[in-house]
Design a protein around this motif. Structure first.
Motif, PDB file in Angstrom:
ATOM      1  N   THR A   1       0.835  -1.204   0.000  1.00 31.21           N
ATOM      2  CA  THR A   1       0.000   0.000   0.000  1.00 31.21           C
ATOM      3  C   THR A   1       0.866   1.248   0.000  1.00 31.21           C
ATOM      4  OG1 THR A   1      -1.733  -1.187   1.201  1.00 31.21           O
ATOM      5  CG2 THR A   1      -1.830   1.217   1.256  1.00 31.21           C
ATOM      6  N   LEU A   2       1.895   1.253   0.815  1.00 33.04           N
ATOM      7  CA  LEU A   2       2.798   2.405   0.870  1.00 33.04           C
ATOM      8  C   LEU A   2       3.518   2.609  -0.462  1.00 33.04           C
ATOM      9  CD1 LEU A   2       3.930   4.640   2.641  1.00 33.04           C
ATOM     10  CD2 LEU A   2       5.675   3.043   3.415  1.00 33.04           C
ATOM     11  N   LEU A   3       3.965   1.538  -1.090  1.00 31.63           N
ATOM     12  CA  LEU A   3       4.643   1.654  -2.385  1.00 31.63           C
ATOM     13  C   LEU A   3       3.711   2.214  -3.461  1.00 31.63           C
ATOM     14  CD1 LEU A   3       6.766  -1.621  -2.497  1.00 31.63           C
ATOM     15  CD2 LEU A   3       7.591   0.729  -2.288  1.00 31.63           C
ATOM     16  N   ILE A   4       2.476   1.786  -3.461  1.00 33.69           N
ATOM     17  CA  ILE A   4       1.502   2.340  -4.410  1.00 33.69           C
ATOM     18  C   ILE A   4       1.338   3.840  -4.171  1.00 33.69           C
ATOM     19  CG2 ILE A   4      -0.948   2.369  -5.051  1.00 33.69           C
ATOM     20  CD1 ILE A   4      -0.954  -0.661  -4.603  1.00 33.69           C
TER      21      ILE A   4
ATOM     22  N   LEU B   1       2.175   6.732  -6.863  1.00 35.12           N
ATOM     23  CA  LEU B   1       1.117   7.641  -7.296  1.00 35.12           C
ATOM     24  C   LEU B   1       1.474   9.091  -6.988  1.00 35.12           C
ATOM     25  CD1 LEU B   1      -1.684   7.815  -8.560  1.00 35.12           C
ATOM     26  CD2 LEU B   1      -2.655   7.535  -6.275  1.00 35.12           C
ATOM     27  N   ALA B   2       2.026   9.339  -5.815  1.00 35.61           N
ATOM     28  CA  ALA B   2       2.429  10.700  -5.448  1.00 35.61           C
ATOM     29  C   ALA B   2       3.566  11.183  -6.346  1.00 35.61           C
ATOM     30  CB  ALA B   2       2.849  10.750  -3.979  1.00 35.61           C
ATOM     31  N   ALA B   3       4.523  10.321  -6.658  1.00 30.99           N
ATOM     32  CA  ALA B   3       5.627  10.707  -7.550  1.00 30.99           C
ATOM     33  C   ALA B   3       5.101  11.033  -8.939  1.00 30.99           C
ATOM     34  CB  ALA B   3       6.659   9.586  -7.625  1.00 30.99           C
ATOM     35  N   TRP B   4       4.159  10.245  -9.416  1.00 28.61           N
ATOM     36  CA  TRP B   4       3.558  10.502 -10.726  1.00 28.61           C
ATOM     37  C   TRP B   4       2.831  11.854 -10.724  1.00 28.61           C
ATOM     38  CZ3 TRP B   4      -1.635  10.712 -12.415  1.00 28.61           C
ATOM     39  CH2 TRP B   4      -1.798  10.746 -13.796  1.00 28.61           C
TER      40      TRP B   4
ATOM     41  N   LEU C   1      -0.077  10.924  -0.992  1.00 27.81           N
ATOM     42  CA  LEU C   1       0.911  10.249  -0.161  1.00 27.81           C
ATOM     43  C   LEU C   1       0.413  10.114   1.277  1.00 27.81           C
ATOM     44  CD1 LEU C   1       3.631   8.888   0.038  1.00 27.81           C
ATOM     45  CD2 LEU C   1       4.648  11.127   0.490  1.00 27.81           C
ATOM     46  N   ALA C   2      -0.159  11.188   1.808  1.00 30.09           N
ATOM     47  CA  ALA C   2      -0.679  11.143   3.183  1.00 30.09           C
ATOM     48  C   ALA C   2      -1.782  10.093   3.314  1.00 30.09           C
ATOM     49  CB  ALA C   2      -1.200  12.517   3.592  1.00 30.09           C
ATOM     50  N   THR C   3      -2.650  10.023   2.320  1.00 29.33           N
ATOM     51  CA  THR C   3      -3.740   9.040   2.342  1.00 29.33           C
ATOM     52  C   THR C   3      -3.187   7.617   2.361  1.00 29.33           C
ATOM     53  OG1 THR C   3      -5.209  10.548   1.155  1.00 29.33           O
ATOM     54  CG2 THR C   3      -5.777   8.207   1.101  1.00 29.33           C
ATOM     55  N   PHE C   4      -2.201   7.351   1.519  1.00 27.07           N
ATOM     56  CA  PHE C   4      -1.651   6.000   1.460  1.00 27.07           C
ATOM     57  C   PHE C   4      -0.805   5.660   2.685  1.00 27.07           C
ATOM     58  CE2 PHE C   4      -3.172   6.137  -2.838  1.00 27.07           C
ATOM     59  CZ  PHE C   4      -3.460   4.820  -3.127  1.00 27.07           C
ATOM     60  N   VAL C   5      -0.192   6.652   3.301  1.00 28.11           N
ATOM     61  CA  VAL C   5       0.541   6.398   4.549  1.00 28.11           C
ATOM     62  C   VAL C   5      -0.446   5.979   5.639  1.00 28.11           C
ATOM     63  CG1 VAL C   5       1.840   7.505   6.416  1.00 28.11           C
ATOM     64  CG2 VAL C   5       2.547   7.834   4.046  1.00 28.11           C
TER      65      VAL C   5
END
Length: 144
Positions: free
Chosen positions: A11-14, A18-21, A35-39
Motif C-alpha cells: 500500500t505504501l509503495l503504491i 502515485l504521489a511521484a507521478w 501520499l498522506a492518504t496512502f501512509v
C-alpha cells in the motif's frame, strides 16, 4: 514477520508511486494528499493497529473472547476499528503467525482461512458483525 507487513508495504509503495507521478505532472498539492492518504492506509493495514497478537494456547489460557485475524484483512480492520476502546478485552490471534490458529479457523470455516473468526464460550462465528462482537465484549466475556 515480513508476511504480516506485506500489505502495508505494498500500500505504501503504491502511494509513493502515485504521489511521484502526480508530482512529476506538476501537481504537488495532490501528491502530498495522495501520499498522506496512502501512509494512513498503510498504517491501518499494518500489524500496529491491532493489539499484540498471542498464541492459540495463550488465548485459551486467558479465557477471553478470541479473535482470529490476519494482517491486511479489510474485515479484520473494520472489526478492529469498530472495537476501539474494548479491543483489549479480547485475545487476538494472528493466523499467519500461529499454524495452530490457522488450523482452528479452517476447522470452523469449511477448510478456508476466513477471518475474522471469533470464539466465545467455545462457539465460533466466522466474520461476525462488529456490533455483535462489541456487545459480547461489553457484557464481559468468559474470564472477566
Amino acid at each position: 514477520m515480513l508476511r504480516s507487513w506485506k500489505v502495508a508495504l505494498f500500500t505504501l509503495l503504491i502511494g509513493v508511486a502515485l504521489a511521484a507521478w502526480s508530482a512529476s505532472r506538476g501537481s504537488g498539492g495532490s501528491a502530498v494528499v495522495q501520499l498522506a492518504t496512502f501512509v494512513v492506509l498503510a498504517f491501518l493495514f499494518s500489524p500496529l493497529v491491532f493489539p499484540r497478537s498471542v498464541s492459540t494456547a495463550e488465548a485459551a489460557a486467558r479465557g477471553k473472547l478470541v479473535v482470529y485475524w490476519r494482517p491486511g484483512c479489510q474485515y479484520c480492520l473494520r472489526l478492529r476499528l469498530a472495537l476501539i476502546g474494548v479491543a483489549g478485552r479480547a485475545s487476538w490471534v494472528n493466523i499467519w503467525a500461529d499454524p495452530e490458529a490457522a488450523a482452528a479457523v479452517r476447522a470452523v470455516a469449511n477448510g478456508n482461512e476466513t477471518v475474522p473468526t471469533v470464539v466465545v464460550d467455545g462457539v465460533s462465528r466466522v466474520n461476525p458483525g462488529p456490533r455483535w462482537v462489541r456487545d459480547r465484549l461489553r457484557t464481559g466475556p468468559v474470564g472477566e
